[in-house]
Write an enzyme that holds these catalytic residues in place. Structure first.
Site, mmCIF file in Angstrom:
data_model
loop_
_atom_site.group_PDB
_atom_site.id
_atom_site.type_symbol
_atom_site.label_atom_id
_atom_site.label_comp_id
_atom_site.label_asym_id
_atom_site.label_seq_id
_atom_site.Cartn_x
_atom_site.Cartn_y
_atom_site.Cartn_z
ATOM 1 N N SER A 117 45.852 42.271 61.656
ATOM 2 C CA SER A 117 45.019 42.089 60.784
ATOM 3 C C SER A 117 43.947 43.313 60.518
ATOM 4 O O SER A 117 43.263 42.959 59.194
ATOM 5 C CB SER A 117 44.398 40.385 59.864
ATOM 6 O OG SER A 117 43.318 40.097 60.737
ATOM 7 N N ASN B 239 43.529 59.470 25.658
ATOM 8 C CA ASN B 239 43.512 57.997 25.582
ATOM 9 C C ASN B 239 42.949 57.088 26.499
ATOM 10 O O ASN B 239 42.131 57.880 27.676
ATOM 11 C CB ASN B 239 45.398 57.637 26.706
ATOM 12 C CG ASN B 239 46.278 58.181 26.433
ATOM 13 O OD1 ASN B 239 46.518 58.455 24.880
ATOM 14 N ND2 ASN B 239 47.177 59.021 26.928
ATOM 15 N N LYS C 44 46.276 63.892 22.746
ATOM 16 C CA LYS C 44 46.035 63.126 23.025
ATOM 17 C C LYS C 44 45.036 62.608 23.893
ATOM 18 O O LYS C 44 44.211 63.442 24.709
ATOM 19 C CB LYS C 44 47.304 62.634 24.269
ATOM 20 C CG LYS C 44 48.636 62.308 23.374
ATOM 21 C CD LYS C 44 48.957 60.951 22.518
ATOM 22 C CE LYS C 44 48.885 59.594 23.693
ATOM 23 N NZ LYS C 44 48.965 58.203 22.847
ATOM 24 N N ASN D 223 38.235 31.068 65.362
ATOM 25 C CA ASN D 223 39.251 30.097 64.032
ATOM 26 C C ASN D 223 37.006 29.377 63.004
ATOM 27 O O ASN D 223 37.130 29.422 61.854
ATOM 28 C CB ASN D 223 38.969 28.161 64.394
ATOM 29 C CG ASN D 223 40.666 28.976 64.360
ATOM 30 O OD1 ASN D 223 41.315 29.281 65.004
ATOM 31 N ND2 ASN D 223 41.030 27.922 65.375
ATOM 32 N N SER E 122 47.939 63.057 28.077
ATOM 33 C CA SER E 122 48.892 63.501 28.350
ATOM 34 C C SER E 122 49.471 64.627 29.240
ATOM 35 O O SER E 122 49.009 65.547 28.675
ATOM 36 C CB SER E 122 49.577 63.009 26.776
ATOM 37 O OG SER E 122 50.277 62.889 27.575
ATOM 38 N N HIS F 41 43.439 35.889 13.640
ATOM 39 C CA HIS F 41 44.712 35.543 13.879
ATOM 40 C C HIS F 41 44.807 37.829 13.562
ATOM 41 O O HIS F 41 45.645 37.997 12.820
ATOM 42 C CB HIS F 41 45.228 35.461 12.426
ATOM 43 C CG HIS F 41 44.845 33.167 12.784
ATOM 44 N ND1 HIS F 41 45.597 32.947 13.229
ATOM 45 C CD2 HIS F 41 44.355 32.751 12.201
ATOM 46 C CE1 HIS F 41 45.127 31.762 13.064
ATOM 47 N NE2 HIS F 41 44.302 31.852 12.399
ATOM 48 N N GLN G 71 45.340 33.622 57.381
ATOM 49 C CA GLN G 71 44.609 34.434 57.874
ATOM 50 C C GLN G 71 45.146 35.578 56.112
ATOM 51 O O GLN G 71 44.477 36.969 56.469
ATOM 52 C CB GLN G 71 45.299 35.293 58.854
ATOM 53 C CG GLN G 71 44.848 36.572 59.333
ATOM 54 C CD GLN G 71 46.108 37.272 59.908
ATOM 55 O OE1 GLN G 71 45.083 37.320 61.640
ATOM 56 N NE2 GLN G 71 47.262 38.719 60.736
ATOM 57 N N LYS H 121 42.589 37.017 53.312
ATOM 58 C CA LYS H 121 41.395 37.726 53.386
ATOM 59 C C LYS H 121 41.790 39.071 52.333
ATOM 60 O O LYS H 121 41.070 39.928 51.203
ATOM 61 C CB LYS H 121 41.284 38.772 54.493
ATOM 62 C CG LYS H 121 40.490 37.912 55.239
ATOM 63 C CD LYS H 121 40.663 38.123 56.900
ATOM 64 C CE LYS H 121 40.230 37.115 58.134
ATOM 65 N NZ LYS H 121 41.310 36.169 57.933
ATOM 66 N N GLU I 164 42.407 50.276 29.359
ATOM 67 C CA GLU I 164 43.331 49.726 29.723
ATOM 68 C C GLU I 164 43.810 49.630 31.452
ATOM 69 O O GLU I 164 44.439 48.025 31.866
ATOM 70 C CB GLU I 164 44.487 51.083 29.784
ATOM 71 C CG GLU I 164 44.967 51.505 28.008
ATOM 72 C CD GLU I 164 45.882 52.300 28.012
ATOM 73 O OE1 GLU I 164 47.545 52.087 27.609
ATOM 74 O OE2 GLU I 164 45.042 53.621 28.161
HETATM 75 N N1 ARG Z 1 42.706 37.245 62.370
HETATM 76 C C1 ARG Z 1 42.396 35.502 62.269
HETATM 77 C C2 ARG Z 1 42.332 34.966 60.805
HETATM 78 O O1 ARG Z 1 42.053 35.255 60.057
HETATM 79 C C3 ARG Z 1 41.224 34.796 62.894
HETATM 80 C C4 ARG Z 1 41.644 33.526 63.905
HETATM 81 C C5 ARG Z 1 42.593 33.806 64.707
HETATM 82 N N2 ARG Z 1 42.524 32.319 65.181
HETATM 83 C C6 ARG Z 1 43.705 31.833 65.962
HETATM 84 N N3 ARG Z 1 43.900 30.406 66.102
HETATM 85 N N4 ARG Z 1 44.934 32.575 66.146
HETATM 86 O O2 ARG Z 1 41.918 33.522 60.500
#
Ligand code: ARG
Length: 464
Positions: free
Chosen positions: A28, A290, A288, A115, A282, A161, A327, A330, A295
């Site tokens: 990630s 726009n 044009k 965690n 355009s 309306h 995960q 995010k 939008e």
């Molecule tokens: N990159 C992980 C997340 O966003 C971090 C936590 C990973 N924990 C694990 N037990 N693999 O959640």
């Protein structure tokens, strides 16, 4: 015994490296690297707490903190290239720390798990961003209030309306958005209470046997309290869901405003002239101009609403406690924060720079029998029951439509044909400006009402 285990921070019980596809799926780092500042801030506080508790020696703590701050600079300067094989921002920073200070770096993760670490970073990040969003809302409110003050006496048709309904002040219409945005702002401030709680010390899910001080580290990081249950602390993302739903509502507000500007800037309406700096041309039609900015704000609402749905679906049915599914929280979070911030800025810019065609608005306000309700109210004041007054005024409208004229074009005799109690003072009542100013009920369109509310907003926004 020869160590044949995998060279990963968690590799002790593994004899085989992850497959390429596994590495690609699990990493990630490309998006969570955004959390590097929060990650380092959290680690510094955690390290200082370990020193205070006697888990680390002071010189060990100092060396770790110093190296963490160096890593922060390396990331800022682009010298440090995080690696996808180390999965995420947490393990990349820890690996770099170990590179710098040797095995001592391995002590930082004492009494901590990724965690509680990841959710700590997210809370620190969101706390900051919510504050920025609240300011962004204030800026947009200020832009609207300034334009409202400038156009306190401009009259436009109010719609229901999308049909002409009753004339209103342009300022009154703009202030409706200021009120909506205020509720958005309050929702964001309210969710901050629940964002600003400290998960650190929850460990993987069950706390730790090591002598940590959760209160101390929570205070140090500016949290208002410690999360009471370790399992809850690592496994819920309701504080993000709450933010995403408030953001979706706010974005729907912006989308309505943007959609209205698209409509108002069309030649059919011609209520506003958008600044050239907020439009594009355009590739084929030379004439044009726009309204792309408006939008796109409207269009981007789709992804912000989608981000809420996306995380709701991720969370639904997850067993306690931490699951790797989390995960996936995010990207929706980051995308919503970025999109909302940008949209708030774009809308402030649009409202500050656009021109209102007030003459056109007033001209249109006179069309479509927007004073028919004023005629009915006039009759009510002469003692006619409202339902009957409504019918009488409706008949006169039908008569005018037939004749191709407005109510105020009719002679007194013609009016009396449908409404016998009408007198000479009716012409004053049919003037749209009179109509607008006659609605003196709280929250109505009368000048004093709007001016008073405008003043209250100006007071509130003075120091922004
Ligand atoms: N990159 C992980 C997340 O966003 C971090 C936590 C990973 N924990 C694990 N037990 N693999 O959640």
């Amino acid at each position: 015994m020869q160590d044949k285990t995998v060279k990963k921070p968690w590799g002790g019980r593994f004899l085989e490296d992850p497959d390429r596809v596994v590495e690609t799926l699990t990493q990630s780092i490309q998006y969570d690297v955004k959390l590097y500042k929060q990650d380092i801030k959290g680690s510094v506080a955690h390290c200082e707490m370990l020193v205070k508790q006697g888990v680390l020696r002071p010189e060990e703590g100092e060396r770790i903190v110093e190296a963490l701050l160096e890593i922060e600079r390396e990331i800022e300067e682009g010298v440090f290239q995080p690696s996808p094989s180390l999965e995420d921002v947490h393990m990349n920073i820890e690996a770099r720390l170990i590179e710098k200070v040797g095995p001592l770096g391995g002590k930082l993760h004492t009494a901590r798990s990724r965690n509680d670490q990841v959710v700590l970073d997210e809370r620190l990040y969101l706390r900051e961003e919510v504050r920025g969003i609240v300011e962004g809302i204030r800026c947009l409110q200020k832009a609207l209030v300034e334009r409202a003050r400038e156009h306190l006496d401009a009259i436009m048709p109010g719609f229901t309306h999308l049909q002409h309904a009753q004339p209103v002040r342009l300022a009154f219409h703009l202030l409706a958005y200021v009120e909506m945005l205020e509720r958005d702002r309050e929702r964001f401030l309210d969710c901050l209470k629940r964002v600003n709680e400290c998960p650190l010390g929850a460990g993987a899910l069950a706390g730790t046997s090591l002598p940590i001080d959760r209160e101390w580290v929570s205070k140090k990081l500016g949290f208002s309290r410690v999360l009471a249950n370790a399992m809850d602390a690592v496994s819920d993302r309701d504080f993000i869901l709450e933010f995403l739903s408030h953001a979706a509502i706010a974005m729907v507000h912006l989308s309505r405003m943007a959609g209205e500007l698209v409509l108002w800037s069309s030649p059919e309406f011609s209520f506003v002239e958008l600044p050239d700096s907020c439009c594009t041309g355009s590739s084929i039609m030379p004439q044009k101009k726009n309204p792309d900015v408006a939008e796109l704000v409207r269009g981007k609402t789709g992804r912000v609403v989608g981000n809420l749905v996306s995380l709701l679906v991720v969370m639904k049915g997850l067993p306690l406690a931490y699951n790797r599914d989390l995960q996936e929280d995010k990207e929706p979070l980051f995308d919503t924060v970025d999109t909302l911030k940008m949209s708030l800025k774009a809308m402030s810019h649009l409202y500050t720079k656009l021109q209102f065609n007030v003459d056109e608005m007033e001209k249109r306000a006179r069309e479509g029998f927007t004073n028919a309700t004023d005629l009915a109210d006039y009759l009510v004041k002469k003692g006619v029951p409202f339902r009957e007054a409504h019918r009488m005024a409706g008949r006169l409208v039908a008569y005018c439509l037939d004749k191709g004229c407005t109510l105020e074009d009719l002679s007194l005799e013609e009016m009396r044909g449908a409404c016998p109690m009408v007198e000479g003072d009716i012409y004053k009542v049919l003037d749209i400006k009179y109509g607008v100013d006659s609605r003196t009920s709280g929250g109505g369109t009368a000048r004093e009402q709007v001016d008073e509310r405008l003043k209250a907003w100006e007071d509130r926004l003075r120091d922004i």
